[in-house]
Design an enzyme around this catalytic site. Structure first.
Site, PDB file in Angstrom:
ATOM      1  CG  HIS A 238      -1.907  -1.025   1.384  1.00  0.00           C
ATOM      2  ND1 HIS A 238      -1.984  -1.838   2.490  1.00  0.00           N
ATOM      3  CD2 HIS A 238      -2.932  -1.399   0.568  1.00  0.00           C
ATOM      4  CE1 HIS A 238      -3.006  -2.678   2.348  1.00  0.00           C
ATOM      5  NE2 HIS A 238      -3.587  -2.442   1.196  1.00  0.00           N
TER       6      HIS A 238
ATOM      7  CB  SER B 215      -4.286  -6.507   4.726  1.00  0.00           C
ATOM      8  OG  SER B 215      -3.865  -5.254   4.256  1.00  0.00           O
TER       9      SER B 215
ATOM     10  CE  LYS C 275     -14.565  -6.669   5.743  1.00  0.00           C
ATOM     11  NZ  LYS C 275     -13.916  -6.056   4.569  1.00  0.00           N
TER      12      LYS C 275
ATOM     13  NE  ARG D 164      -2.937  -7.207  -4.246  1.00  0.00           N
ATOM     14  CZ  ARG D 164      -3.673  -7.323  -3.151  1.00  0.00           C
ATOM     15  NH1 ARG D 164      -3.118  -7.661  -2.015  1.00  0.00           N
ATOM     16  NH2 ARG D 164      -4.965  -7.111  -3.210  1.00  0.00           N
TER      17      ARG D 164
HETATM   18  P1  ADP Z   1      -9.831  -3.711   0.057  1.00  0.00           P
HETATM   19  O1  ADP Z   1     -10.341  -3.954   1.429  1.00  0.00           O
HETATM   20  O2  ADP Z   1     -10.635  -2.720  -0.747  1.00  0.00           O
HETATM   21  O3  ADP Z   1      -9.370  -4.915  -0.727  1.00  0.00           O
HETATM   22  P2  ADP Z   1      -7.100  -3.251   0.764  1.00  0.00           P
HETATM   23  O4  ADP Z   1      -6.840  -2.463   1.997  1.00  0.00           O
HETATM   24  O5  ADP Z   1      -6.810  -4.698   0.814  1.00  0.00           O
HETATM   25  O6  ADP Z   1      -8.530  -2.890   0.335  1.00  0.00           O
HETATM   26  O7  ADP Z   1      -6.308  -2.644  -0.469  1.00  0.00           O
HETATM   27  C1  ADP Z   1      -6.531  -1.355  -0.983  1.00  0.00           C
HETATM   28  C2  ADP Z   1      -5.876  -1.214  -2.343  1.00  0.00           C
HETATM   29  O8  ADP Z   1      -4.499  -1.497  -2.248  1.00  0.00           O
HETATM   30  C3  ADP Z   1      -6.401  -2.149  -3.419  1.00  0.00           C
HETATM   31  O9  ADP Z   1      -6.426  -1.446  -4.657  1.00  0.00           O
HETATM   32  C4  ADP Z   1      -5.382  -3.239  -3.499  1.00  0.00           C
HETATM   33  O10 ADP Z   1      -5.334  -3.836  -4.773  1.00  0.00           O
HETATM   34  C5  ADP Z   1      -4.129  -2.454  -3.232  1.00  0.00           C
HETATM   35  N1  ADP Z   1      -3.054  -3.302  -2.713  1.00  0.00           N
HETATM   36  C6  ADP Z   1      -3.092  -4.144  -1.662  1.00  0.00           C
HETATM   37  N2  ADP Z   1      -1.911  -4.775  -1.486  1.00  0.00           N
HETATM   38  C7  ADP Z   1      -1.091  -4.304  -2.463  1.00  0.00           C
HETATM   39  C8  ADP Z   1       0.266  -4.575  -2.849  1.00  0.00           C
HETATM   40  N3  ADP Z   1       0.996  -5.478  -2.191  1.00  0.00           N
HETATM   41  N4  ADP Z   1       0.773  -3.908  -3.889  1.00  0.00           N
HETATM   42  C9  ADP Z   1       0.019  -3.020  -4.563  1.00  0.00           C
HETATM   43  N5  ADP Z   1      -1.270  -2.721  -4.278  1.00  0.00           N
HETATM   44  C10 ADP Z   1      -1.819  -3.352  -3.246  1.00  0.00           C
END
Ligand code: ADP
Length: 153
Positions: free
Chosen positions: A17, A128, A41, A90
């Site tokens: 992120h 995450s 949630k 990803r």
């Molecule tokens: P959500 O709950 O909407 O899936 P996340 O917090 O998991 O949100 O992720 C938010 C954004 O960050 C999404 O666009 C996701 O694809 C991106 N993201 C998560 N992990 C990575 C990573 N390792 N590299 C690049 N983008 C990421």
């Protein structure tokens, strides 16, 4: 003023992120890292912790701010005057999901543009979910997390 919203659960924020936000900083006047929450949630880290993690990571980046919201992302962007959404890709699973959501947001958000960044190869397996699984199992997730977050956990 070019404002982008980076929406997500950030439960917790990972190096993946952070990389997306850092790469987007030169493109926007302001980036709002917006934690979407849903009272139905269950989250691993509570909202205050997730805010603290993100604020600490971007303490030296004045154009990055943290906020929370619980309405439709497109409506939240309108409220904030943000014409851009930031998302990371990803793999093809992300692509298929994001493709649908981006069209939905463009329609509901009346032209709201989603800007995608390809995940760096070294971060493309970071999520995450993986971090939560490691912590639940008593392992060390520090490889996936910004140093300041490791210190706060
Ligand atoms: P959500 O709950 O909407 O899936 P996340 O917090 O998991 O949100 O992720 C938010 C954004 O960050 C999404 O666009 C996701 O694809 C991106 N993201 C998560 N992990 C990575 C990573 N390792 N590299 C690049 N983008 C990421």
């Amino acid at each position: 003023m070019k404002i982008a919203v980076f929406p997500g659960s950030f439960d917790p924020i990972t190096k993946g992120h952070v990389d997306i936000v850092k790469r987007a900083i030169p493109l926007f006047d302001k980036i709002i890292v917006a934690i979407g929450f849903n009272s139905e949630k269950k989250y691993f880290f509570d909202l205050d912790k997730r805010i603290q993690f993100i604020e600490s990571v971007f303490a030296q980046d004045p154009s990055v701010v943290v906020d929370t919201y619980n309405k439709l992302t497109a409506f939240y962007c309108q409220e904030k005057g943000a014409k851009f959404l930031l998302r990371g890709l990803r793999n093809s699973t992300d692509f298929n999901y994001e493709n649908t959501i981006a069209h939905l947001n463009a329609t509901i958000g009346e032209g709201l543009e989603t800007v995608f960044f390809m995940a760096k190869a070294k971060y493309s397996c970071y999520s995450s979910t993986v971090v939560r699984e490691i912590i639940r199992g008593g392992g060390d997730a520090s490889l996936f997390l910004p140093d300041v977050v490791v210190k706060l956990i």
